[in-house]
Design a protein around this motif. Structure first.
Motif, mmCIF file in Angstrom:
data_model
loop_
_atom_site.group_PDB
_atom_site.id
_atom_site.type_symbol
_atom_site.label_atom_id
_atom_site.label_comp_id
_atom_site.label_asym_id
_atom_site.label_seq_id
_atom_site.Cartn_x
_atom_site.Cartn_y
_atom_site.Cartn_z
ATOM 1 N N ARG A 189 1.062 4.026 -2.947
ATOM 2 C CA ARG A 189 0.804 5.421 -2.603
ATOM 3 C C ARG A 189 1.974 6.320 -3.042
ATOM 4 O O ARG A 189 1.773 7.403 -3.583
ATOM 5 N N ASP A 190 3.219 5.864 -2.846
ATOM 6 C CA ASP A 190 4.382 6.626 -3.256
ATOM 7 C C ASP A 190 4.448 6.762 -4.786
ATOM 8 O O ASP A 190 4.852 7.799 -5.298
ATOM 9 N N HIS B 117 0.838 -1.205 0.000
ATOM 10 C CA HIS B 117 0.000 0.000 0.000
ATOM 11 C C HIS B 117 0.871 1.253 0.000
ATOM 12 O O HIS B 117 0.623 2.202 -0.750
ATOM 13 N N ARG B 118 1.904 1.263 0.832
ATOM 14 C CA ARG B 118 2.816 2.402 0.907
ATOM 15 C C ARG B 118 3.530 2.620 -0.437
ATOM 16 O O ARG B 118 3.650 3.747 -0.912
ATOM 17 N N ILE C 90 1.912 6.887 -6.902
ATOM 18 C CA ILE C 90 0.877 7.781 -7.466
ATOM 19 C C ILE C 90 0.950 9.182 -6.912
ATOM 20 O O ILE C 90 0.226 10.067 -7.378
ATOM 21 N N SER C 91 1.832 9.463 -5.966
ATOM 22 C CA SER C 91 1.917 10.827 -5.463
ATOM 23 C C SER C 91 3.119 11.574 -6.020
ATOM 24 O O SER C 91 3.875 11.178 -6.793
#
Length: 132
Positions: A128-129, A124-125, A131-132
């Protein structure tokens, strides 16, 4: 009849006064807690104490009593894989227990390994990294 209540795949959820079936489709473990009732151990394995259970053969003796029939029936109700499962009887604190615990996906199975939950958090992390 249906299978007994499911328990999460972590050693933290194993009660040493009970026995559990741990199945991954290839290997089936019958884990017997060290404080499992003597009457259950006698009825299922034909011995007076958990330290007398034969863990070498992986066989569940066929006894004519309710506990033995219930255990064998629960094993029969497990979903069938593409091949016959290898069965291991593991008594708490026996030599096979550390190996069996590696199959508990919610536990860490070594210093470099992650539990299943840790793995999901890590993925998940990473997503998230990305797509940010």
């Amino acid at each position: 009849k249906e299978l007994p209540k499911l328990v999460r795949a972590s050693a933290d959820f194993l009660d040493n006064t009970k026995a559990y079936l741990i199945d991954n489709g290839v290997v089936l473990f019958v884990w017997v807690g060290a404080a499992c009732p003597q009457t259950w151990v006698q009825d299922v394995f034909g011995v007076g104490a958990t330290n007398q259970i034969d863990t070498e053969t992986g066989l569940i003796p066929e006894k004519d009593n309710a506990h033995s029939r219930a255990l064998r029936r629960a094993i029969q109700l497990l979903p069938r894989g593409i091949r016959q499962r290898k069965t291991f009887v593991v008594v708490e604190k026996s030599g096979l227990e550390p190996w069996m615990k590696k199959f508990l996906v919610e536990d860490k199975s070594g210093a470099a390994n992650m539990s299943y939950v840790d793995y999901l958090v890590d993925i998940h992390r990473k997503i998230r990294d990305l797509i940010s």
